[in-house]
Design an enzyme around this catalytic site. Structure first.
Site, PDB file in Angstrom:
ATOM      1  N   CYS A  34     -12.538 -14.324  10.454  1.00 28.40           N
ATOM      2  CA  CYS A  34     -12.110 -12.988  10.887  1.00 28.40           C
ATOM      3  C   CYS A  34     -12.275 -11.952   9.784  1.00 28.40           C
ATOM      4  O   CYS A  34     -12.157 -10.756  10.034  1.00 28.40           O
ATOM      5  CB  CYS A  34     -10.651 -13.020  11.339  1.00 28.40           C
ATOM      6  SG  CYS A  34      -9.526 -13.484  10.019  1.00 28.40           S
ATOM      7  N   CYS A 103      -4.340 -18.140  11.209  1.00 35.14           N
ATOM      8  CA  CYS A 103      -3.867 -17.014  10.398  1.00 35.14           C
ATOM      9  C   CYS A 103      -2.838 -17.489   9.382  1.00 35.14           C
ATOM     10  O   CYS A 103      -2.742 -16.951   8.279  1.00 35.14           O
ATOM     11  CB  CYS A 103      -3.251 -15.936  11.281  1.00 35.14           C
ATOM     12  SG  CYS A 103      -4.287 -15.489  12.674  1.00 35.14           S
TER      13      CYS A 103
HETATM   14 FE1  FES Z   1      -7.556 -13.067  10.666  1.00 34.12          FE
HETATM   15 FE2  FES Z   1      -5.253 -13.557  11.808  1.00 34.12          FE
HETATM   16  S1  FES Z   1      -7.053 -12.847  12.759  1.00 34.12           S
HETATM   17  S2  FES Z   1      -5.812 -13.880   9.774  1.00 34.12           S
END
Ligand code: FES
Length: 143
Positions: A34, A103
């Protein structure tokens, strides 16, 4: 997606946000998937964490888990802190939605990375401790 009250509380009012001037150790990790980034600063006296602050460019779950992780290791010895797991952090928050578990890895990895920095800086890295950091690189890339 349902977040627990504790997750919402730590997201809305994160504890220990910021940076420590003249920190004894710091660690920064990124989540390859992400792109979120987390930095942890430590103040350590006699191998006890007397202050910890984090900064994140990350999602709500990353903020909540980091906040909880900093509370969980505050006042602990560096070796106790090394045992922190993302699962324990998620449990302390009454759970995270499954797709948000990765996360919580960011919080665990950032704490570990700062501890690694501390052991290396102070010449306290031992084979036993080294073992605890083995997952650091792999996890940071896999999740
Ligand atoms: Fe990247 Fe949660 S979406 S740490």
């Amino acid at each position: 997606m349902q977040y627990s009250d504790k997750v919402m509380d730590h997201f809305m009012h994160p504890r220990n946000v910021g940076e420590i001037e003249n920190a004894d150790a710091s660690g920064t990790v990124g989540n390859a998937k992400c792109g979120d980034i987390m930095k942890v600063d430590l103040k350590i006296e006699d191998n006890v964490i007397v202050d910890i602050k984090f900064k994140t460019f990350g999602c709500g779950s990353a903020i909540a888990t980091s906040s909880m992780a900093t509370e969980m290791v505050m006042g602990k010895t560096v070796d106790e802190a090394l045992k922190l797991t993302n699962k324990a952090v998620a449990e302390a928050l009454d759970g995270l939605p499954a797709i948000k578990m990765h996360c919580s890895m960011l919080a665990e990895q950032a704490v570990k990375s700062s501890l690694k920095n501390y052991f290396e800086k102070t010449g306290q890295m031992t084979p036993e401790r080294e073992e605890m950091f083995k997952s650091l690189d792999e996890d940071a890339h896999d999740h």
